[in-house]
Design a protein around this motif. Structure first.
Motif: not given
Length: 314
Positions: A54, A58, A61, A66, A68, A87, A102, A112
Motif C-alpha cells: 500500500c 494505506g 485489509k 474493505l 464500500y 462492510t 484501503e 495507494c
C-alpha cells in the motif's frame, strides 16, 4: 496446509481443498516453512499480499473488512449513523485470505501510490438551456425531536456535521447548538440564528474545503426542522458527498465534545434534493494530474487548482 488457491476438482466437484502451501508456494524441507510465490504470504501462503504494501499510504485489509460507499448516508437511510465504514457480510471461500488496500485521504490506485488531484468543473461544458437559472447541489437534512410536541428538550444541545471531500478527506465542524423553534425566545429568531450557525460552521472548515454554502430552513406542521444546504462555492461545484450528521452524545475526551440530540430515528434523513448543473472531474477535464505531486498540469489557456479558470480568450 491451508485452503488451496487453485486445485483440481474431485469427482464430486469439490475444490479449494487443503493443500501444501495452499498451492501458492514451495515447501522448504529443511525448515518446514513455505516459500511463497510473489503476491502471497503468511502461514502456508494462506493470504494475498497487498500491492506494494500500500506504498505506505494505506492499510492492508481482508476482503470482508474493505469498506464500500463513501459516507454513511449512501448505505443507511433514515438514521444519523456514526461515520463508521460499512462492510459486506462475506462468506466466500477466500474470507480471511484475499486482501486489498484501503488508501489514506488524498491517495488512490490499487497500491495507494498516486496522489489525487483536485476535482473541478469543466468550464467548457455548457448547460443545455442557458436561459434557465443555474442549479447547485442541495442536500436536505431533517430533524425531529424524540418528543415532537416540544423542542425544549433538545434546545441548545449540540451536534456536528462532517463533510467528506472528493479527495476523501473528512472535516468535522465545531459543535453546533440546536435551538428551540416552538415560540418564545426560541421562535423565528432562534431558527434564523440556528441556520446562520450551521452555515458558519461549514464555511469555517479547514483549508476552505467549503468556500461558500447557503443554508435555508423551516419548520413544518409536524414540528420537523428542514435544513437545505446548497453548495455554491467554487471548491464544491458539482455533486458532493452527502453530509454526515453527528448527533450522538460524545462526552469528555471527544473532539468535538457533543451533548447530542434525542431524535426520532425515522426522521433522520439526509437526501440530495437538487442536482447540480455543474460537473466534477479530475483537473476539471482541462489538465492532467501529476500523480507524484497531486497537482494539475493545466492545458494551455487554463489555470487554477483544478484547471477550472480560463486564462485567455479562446
Amino acid at each position: 496446509f491451508e485452503l488451496a488457491w487453485v486445485d483440481t476438482p474431485d469427482s464430486l466437484g469439490n475444490h479449494h481443498k487443503y493443500a501444501e502451501c495452499s498451492n501458492k508456494g514451495i515447501c522448504n524441507r529443511g525448515t518446514g516453512e513455505c516459500e511463497c510465490f510473489p503476491g502471497y504470504e503468511g502461514k502456508g501462503c494462506q493470504r494475498t499480499s497487498c500491492p506494494n504494501d500500500c506504498s505506505g499510504h494505506g492499510r492492508c485489509k481482508y476482503i470482508q473488512n474493505l469498506p464500500y460507499a463513501q459516507v454513511a448516508a449512501d448505505h443507511e437511510i433514515g438514521f444519523f449513523r456514526p461515520q463508521d465504514a460499512a462492510t459486506f457480510t462475506y462468506y466466500g471461500w477466500d474470507n480471511q485470505k484475499t486482501r486489498g488496500c484501503e488508501c489514506d485521504p488524498e491517495y488512490g490506485d490499487v497500491d495507494c501510490s498516486k496522489r489525487m488531484c483536485m476535482f473541478g468543473n469543466d468550464v467548457m461544458d455548457q448547460r443545455e438551456d442557458l436561459t434557465a437559472a443555474t442549479k447547485y447541489q442541495t442536500q436536505k437534512i431533517i430533524f425531529q425531536a424524540d418528543d415532537p410536541s416540544s423542542y425544549y428538550s433538545i434546545r441548545d444541545k449540540t451536534f456536528a456535521l462532517t463533510f467528506k471531500s472528493k479527495l476523501n478527506e473528512t472535516f468535522t465542524t465545531l459543535p453546533i447548538p440546536f435551538y428551540s423553534v416552538t415560540g418564545g425566545a426560541g421562535g423565528t429568531a432562534g431558527l434564523h440564528e440556528f441556520i446562520l450557525d450551521v452555515e458558519g460552521a461549514l464555511e469555517r472548515l479547514p483549508n476552505r474545503v467549503i468556500d461558500n454554502v447557503e443554508v435555508h430552513g423551516d419548520l413544518d406542521t409536524s414540528n420537523q426542522v428542514h435544513l437545505n444546504i446548497t453548495f455554491v462555492g467554487e471548491h464544491v461545484q458539482g455533486p458532493q458527498n452527502l453530509i454526515t450528521v453527528k448527533s450522538i452524545l460524545c462526552g469528555d475526551g471527544c473532539s468535538p465534545k457533543l451533548s447530542g440530540l434525542e431524535l426520532q430515528l425515522e426522521t433522520q434523513n439526509i437526501t440530495e434534493v437538487t442536482l447540480s448543473d455543474f460537473n466534477s472531474y479530475e483537473c476539471g477535464r482541462r489538465g492532467k494530474c501529476d500523480y507524484t505531486t497531486g497537482q494539475c498540469n493545466c492545458f494551455a489557456g487554463y489555470t487554477g487548482l483544478s484547471c477550472s479558470t480560463i486564462a485567455c480568450l479562446v
